[in-house]
Design an enzyme around this catalytic site. Structure first.
Site, PDB file in Angstrom:
ATOM      1  N   ASP A 153      36.500  42.962  43.604  1.00  0.00           N
ATOM      2  CA  ASP A 153      37.430  42.572  44.681  1.00  0.00           C
ATOM      3  C   ASP A 153      38.810  42.101  44.234  1.00  0.00           C
ATOM      4  OD1 ASP A 153      34.801  42.500  45.489  1.00  0.00           O
ATOM      5  OD2 ASP A 153      34.883  40.503  46.326  1.00  0.00           O
ATOM      6  N   TRP A 177      29.676  44.402  35.936  1.00  0.00           N
ATOM      7  CA  TRP A 177      29.850  43.119  36.628  1.00  0.00           C
ATOM      8  C   TRP A 177      29.173  41.988  35.865  1.00  0.00           C
ATOM      9  CZ3 TRP A 177      26.873  39.286  38.822  1.00  0.00           C
ATOM     10  CH2 TRP A 177      27.516  38.455  39.757  1.00  0.00           C
ATOM     11  N   GLU A 323      30.896  40.078  53.768  1.00  0.00           N
ATOM     12  CA  GLU A 323      31.633  39.467  52.663  1.00  0.00           C
ATOM     13  C   GLU A 323      33.129  39.527  52.946  1.00  0.00           C
ATOM     14  OE1 GLU A 323      28.831  40.468  48.896  1.00  0.00           O
ATOM     15  OE2 GLU A 323      30.179  42.090  49.406  1.00  0.00           O
TER      16      GLU A 323
END
Ligand code: FRU
Length: 615
Positions: A153, A177, A323
């Site tokens: 993001d 990640w 989210e």
């Protein structure tokens, strides 16, 4: 007894064969303490400790001890059999202190000797430089990417003193990640980016998930007028919300001693803050992820928050998790009207599977958001982008001239960690300016345009064509070849008598992207099943489709082709479509044809685009 003595002898032999505190010559003393535990002492000063990474192995836990106390813990896929790439641990900031890494590897080996054979122990090294020159063929030429490592993001974006600051979910220790940290870049013009040191790093409350920044001009929080205040999620055992502030324009942050400032019993994250002029209060939206709702808080000082309402239960797309919210008031084109738009990223459950951004249009009074409904009372589902690779989109706080500028993560959680890149993973979309328009169905929709700054990327005009008939026989146009063919294609088509117009990008390897403009179905589609490398994940080959509102007889497109992405903007801003592609060689031709009758190509222009210096 004899047997036990034999085992003990074998173990002794294994331990003594392992190099205990050896390798002092390279400034590292490595000692294997067990089948899954090794300590590495740094004995010479250096800027970096380069850690060898093998992507397919599990993470090792690397505890960084300074003068015997734990300073940080990183998760790194330390190489066992081969090295895919190196990542730098900056140890210059620990100069003058004793640095010891206490490393626990994920799977233990049968013997200490076997554990000591792992490639990482011989290949980790000290260095005063780290080569970030990225030579990968799929590294974008004109999109923002991290210098190396994993990005998801965009978050915390704000504009101040002529610079656009962009933070992002970053793993500095690998291309998958992990270790969520706020990476940081800034730009004077939204297209050329300067990379800065990471701005907010994990602490004992957790890793640093998404959030937002505001400039506290009136010093409501007491950190100084003009302080940049960040609200973010501390992802520890539970997710809580924390605050940090910066008095140097967003480069370094101090964490607030009263953290966390918001706690809840259930998963909640990605606080998004803005100043609500009419009520004179700060407003914070928090994604109540598994409950599929956005919680709305208010505060006078950014530190003390009161829950005022929640929005979303049972509305819109409800699969997966909710989210990365955003809430803003946008002008309606051609009117004095303004409406509120709530962005809601969700994953999975997106329009084409996996991640996507839906939005709600409605009204907001400073405490509650009320969505517009259709005549039957239902709340329509609207998507911000009709591609597969657009997620976690939020806007810049404090953009000048009343603009609302957004940027997304150009990937999808379905396969983001598997795309065929190595030293880095993921790029951002181009920056986009958004507003609202009212369509003939009475509904308000987002109008999305490439930010005007994007025009500065244009280089040579490679093609200019006007007034051509398009029939069944394909007409081919060469695409520019410099910089691996990165280009912008502008075309305006009138469907005329055609049932469909087919627009293809192709290369010599027979790979192609096929787009279909279908006026009678009022749709535009994009098929990447034959676009190049697609087999790294079964969700990657796909066809995406956007609806055309209102005038379906004419279509203008701006198509941005970078090395591994295609973004298509409807000329009127009615839809955007963002998709990744991995052709084995760049697309070199644009082909147009029509079925069922002739279409007309009113104009075609192709510009080659200039790479941005920071990539
Ligand atoms: C969205 C997200 C956020 C979270 C972040 C973690 O992609 O899951 O909800 O803050 O990524 O990196």
């Amino acid at each position: 007894m004899k047997y036990i003595r034999h085992i003990a002898a074998c173990l002794m032999a294994a331990v003594s064969a392992a190099p205990a505190f050896g390798d002092a010559g390279r400034g590292l003393e490595i000692s294997h303490l067990g089948t899954s535990n090794t300590i590495v002492r740094v004995t010479s000063p250096a800027r970096y400790l380069l850690l060898p990474v093998e992507e397919s192995v599990d993470d090792a836990t690397v505890n960084v001890l300074l003068d015997g106390r734990r300073e940080a813990t990183l998760n790194v896929r330390l190489a066992r059999n081969k090295v895919d790439y190196y990542v730098p641990l900056d140890i210059s900031r620990y100069a003058g202190r004793s640095v010891l890494l206490d490393i626990v590897t994920a799977q233990s080996r049968a013997t200490v000797r076997e554990a000591s054979d792992d490639a990482c122990w011989t290949l980790m090294s000290l260095s005063d430089s780290f080569d970030t020159t990225n030579r990968e063929k799929y590294r974008p030429a004109f999109h923002h990417t991290p210098l190396y490592g994993w990005m998801n993001d965009p978050n915390g974006m704000f504009y101040k003193d002529g610079r656009w600051h962009l933070y992002y979910q970053y793993n500095p220790y690998g291309s998958k990640w992990q270790n969520m940290t706020w990476g940081h870049s800034s730009s004077p013009d939204l297209v050329s980016w300067t990379h800065h040191d990471p701005a907010i790093e994990p602490d004992d409350l957790g890793t640093v998930f998404s959030g937002s920044c505001v400039v506290d001009a009136d010093n409501t929080a007491g950190f100084g007028s003009g302080a940049v205040v960040a609200l973010y999620t501390s992802a520890g055992v539970n997710q809580t919300q924390s605050l940090a502030w910066s008095n140097d324009g967003g480069h370094t942050f101090t964490k607030y001693a009263g953290n966390p400032v918001i706690t809840l019993e259930s998963e909640a994250r990605d606080p998004n803050v803005f100043w609500h002029e009419a009520t004179g209060e700060w407003v914070l939206l928090l994604a109540h992820a598994l409950d599929h709702e956005m919680l709305i808080y208010t505060s006078p000082d950014l530190k003390n928050w009161t829950l005022r309402s929640s929005f979303g239960k049972g509305l819109g797309a409800q699969d997966g998790v909710w989210e990365c919210p955003d809430l803003m008031q946008l002008p309606v084109d051609g009117t004095d009207e303004r409406k509120w738009v709530l962005l809601c990223n969700l994953n999975p459950g997106g329009v084409f599977g996996g991640s996507a951004t839906q939005y709600f249009v409605g009204d907001f009074d400073g405490a509650s958001f009320i969505p517009d409904t259709l005549s039957d009372g239902s709340v329509p589902v609207k998507w911000m982008d009709h591609g597969k690779d657009h997620y976690a989109t939020v806007s810049w706080s404090g953009a000048p001239d009343g603009r609302h500028v957004v940027v997304g993560w150009m990937s999808n959680w379905q396969y983001a960690a598997e795309v065929p890149t190595k030293q880095f993973r993921s790029a951002n979309t181009l920056p986009r300016d958004i507003a609202l328009y009212r369509a003939s169905d009475g509904q308000y929709y987002l109008r999305t345009m490439p930010s005007p700054e994007v025009d500065a990327l244009r280089g040579r005009k490679a093609t200019a064509v006007r007034g051509r008939r398009i029939g069944q026989r394909p007409q081919r146009f060469a695409l520019p070849t410099q910089n691996d063919g990165v280009c912008e294609i502008l075309l305006t088509l009138y469907a005329s008598r055609a049932e469909a117009v087919i627009i293809s990008l192709g290369n010599d390897a027979g790979e192609s992207v096929d787009m279909v403009y279908d006026p009678s179905a009022a749709s535009f589609s994009f098929d990447r099943t034959l676009s190049g490398i697609t087999d790294f994940n079964h969700d990657f080959p796909a066809r995406t489709e956007a609806p055309l509102t209102d005038d379906t007889k004419k279509l203008s497109l701006r198509i941005f082709v970078d090395r591994s992405s295609i973004e298509i903007f409807d000329g009127e801003g009615r839809f955007v479509m963002t998709n990744l592609v991995f052709p084995t060689s760049p697309y070199t031709t644009l082909t147009l044809s029509a079925t069922g009758g002739r279409a007309s190509l009113s104009s075609l222009e192709v510009y080659s685009l200039n790479p941005i210096a920071s990539n």
